[in-house]
Design an enzyme around this catalytic site. Sequence first.
Site, PDB file in Angstrom:
ATOM      1  NE  ARG A 156       1.171  -3.148   8.150  1.00  0.00           N
ATOM      2  CZ  ARG A 156       2.242  -2.833   9.025  1.00  0.00           C
ATOM      3  NH1 ARG A 156       3.162  -3.531   8.883  1.00  0.00           N
ATOM      4  NH2 ARG A 156       2.190  -1.630   9.430  1.00  0.00           N
TER       5      ARG A 156
ATOM      6  NE  ARG B 166       5.242  -2.895   1.902  1.00  0.00           N
ATOM      7  CZ  ARG B 166       6.396  -2.092   2.530  1.00  0.00           C
ATOM      8  NH1 ARG B 166       7.126  -1.524   2.083  1.00  0.00           N
ATOM      9  NH2 ARG B 166       6.425  -2.076   3.786  1.00  0.00           N
TER      10      ARG B 166
ATOM     11  NE  ARG C  37       0.071   0.480  -3.918  1.00  0.00           N
ATOM     12  CZ  ARG C  37       0.968   1.089  -3.250  1.00  0.00           C
ATOM     13  NH1 ARG C  37       1.753   0.516  -2.548  1.00  0.00           N
ATOM     14  NH2 ARG C  37       1.608   2.258  -3.950  1.00  0.00           N
TER      15      ARG C  37
ATOM     16  CG  ASP D  96      -2.317   4.045   5.604  1.00  0.00           C
ATOM     17  OD1 ASP D  96      -2.288   5.021   6.485  1.00  0.00           O
ATOM     18  OD2 ASP D  96      -1.777   3.062   5.404  1.00  0.00           O
TER      19      ASP D  96
ATOM     20  CE1 TYR E 149       2.778   7.086  11.264  1.00  0.00           C
ATOM     21  CE2 TYR E 149       0.707   6.175  12.391  1.00  0.00           C
ATOM     22  CZ  TYR E 149       1.966   5.858  11.847  1.00  0.00           C
ATOM     23  OH  TYR E 149       2.532   4.841  11.570  1.00  0.00           O
TER      24      TYR E 149
END
Length: 367
Positions: free
Chosen positions: A37, A41, A50, A86, A164
């Site tokens: 990552r 963010r 974004r 992703d 998921y």
Amino acid sequence: TCSFSHSPKDFPKLKNDTFLRAARGEETEHTPVWCMRQAGRYLPEFQETRAGQDFFATCRSPKLCCELTLQPLRRFPLDAAIIFSDILVVPQALGMEVVMVPGKGPTFTEPLKEVEDLLKLRQKVDVTAELGYVFQAITLTRHSLEGRVPLIGFSGAPWTLMSYMIEGGGSSTMSKAKSWLYRHPEASHRLLRLLTDVITDYLVGQVAAGAQALQLFESHAGHLGPEQFQDFALPYIRSIAQAVKSKLKEEALPMVPMIIFAKDAHYALRDLSHAGYEVVGLDWTIRPQEARAQTGKDVTLQGNLDPCALYSPKEKIGELVKKMLEGFGTQRYIANLGHGLYPDMNPDHVGAFVEAVHAHSRHINKH
């Protein structure tokens, strides 16, 4: 800058191959480092790029993926880039709808509930048609990197994606997905095989597009015990390494190093080190010496600083990195965190981590 002008064939010459050499077990002057990552963010420029964009729309824009992948490299002397994408693009390719819900995370509008729901999935996936936007992002980014560092491609592993698809999002117990393993073992294997086939084609396509290494994320390994891991995760992890390698050979594509990262699966480290991957990634809950003892001499290890260590004062980060390097040794080793960077982390502390790895590993290598 991220603009199209070339074909995959005329990639710029690689200037820093430290990460690839470490992955292949060759000697390096310093220990290479990158962060899971790292495009994320915690960077204000990431938030800016974004802003107002739907998450999966961003994933489908090669230009934005390229920009986000390059951002951390403008700040830090990282030894590898990892394509911004992703793991849930694979269930999307199978025909499932996934939306990113602010404050909640990825959410499947219609998760798999019954065995019959498997029939709704595409049984044959044309990865270029469904995931070509990732391949375009890789080709574009590989050119835009101008050979600075290698570019890593990735996919989620079958069990993690299956969990998921059944849970419909994150879960602290994975009890819905695990109940399939106990109640519907045949259907579970059918789904895992379908995922394995798609993931194999997807990873080979990433190499054809320009990825120079591949990482398989078995992020939910820790929800399984040793028996279930043995039955429902390991065989597919093995089969992906084998199938990807034989297809790369068949298609005369580069044999790129592959990394397996199975979070919280200490019980399987010995097996994972024989699963056909050049690199075994580790989370922070295992001692370096212990991991070396279990994986032996023939694989490179990657990891495993606790991401929360980056909340420490900078001097302390240096000490923790030094200790980690002493534990793993500086060779056959790629420094990383034991999980991804968290959104509230201070970029300067990420920089301190990267610089500490370079400085301490060079020092250790000299002496």
